[in-house]
Design a protein around this motif. Structure first.
Motif, short mmCIF file in Angstrom:
data_model
loop_
_atom_site.label_atom_id
_atom_site.label_comp_id
_atom_site.label_asym_id
_atom_site.label_seq_id
_atom_site.Cartn_x
_atom_site.Cartn_y
_atom_site.Cartn_z
N UNK A 1 -5.57 -5.23 30.93
CA UNK A 1 -5.50 -4.48 29.68
C UNK A 1 -6.42 -3.30 29.75
N UNK A 2 -7.18 -3.06 28.67
CA UNK A 2 -8.15 -1.96 28.67
C UNK A 2 -9.18 -2.16 29.77
N UNK A 3 -9.56 -3.40 29.96
CA UNK A 3 -10.55 -3.76 30.99
C UNK A 3 -9.90 -4.82 31.88
N UNK A 4 -9.73 -4.52 33.14
CA UNK A 4 -9.16 -5.49 34.08
C UNK A 4 -10.30 -6.29 34.70
N UNK A 5 -10.22 -7.60 34.57
CA UNK A 5 -11.26 -8.45 35.12
C UNK A 5 -10.69 -9.80 35.50
#
Length: 86
Positions: free
Chosen positions: A27-31
């Motif tokens: 999403x906004x932050x891939x983790x």
């Protein structure tokens, strides 16, 4: 084989991909979060169109407590919560 669940972040749609050892957030932050590092997965409110607001609490690779907030379909929330056991 991974299970995929839709997620809706503030600026874009994404997904949560659950495998045997990790939860990948796209999403906004891939983790990628190891399942042993997930400490909470809770519904924090209702959202429009059959969705719920969710908070995912986990520890990152450095041991810092992190919280990720997003919305998802209520049925997906319940299914993922059951699989996470949180």
């Amino acid at each position: 084989m991974a299970d995929t669940y839709g997620a809706f972040f503030a600026k874009k749609a994404g997904s949560l991909e659950l495998s045997a050892q990790s939860l990948k957030v796209r999403g906004e932050k891939n983790t990628e979060i190891m399942l042993t590092h997930v400490v909470g997965f809770e519904k924090v409110g209702a959202a429009p169109m059959g969705k719920v607001n969710v908070e995912l609490r986990y520890y990152d690779a450095f041991g810092n407590a992190e919280t990720l907030s997003f919305a998802m379909r209520e049925a997906d929330f319940h299914a993922l919560k059951k699989k996470l056991g949180k």
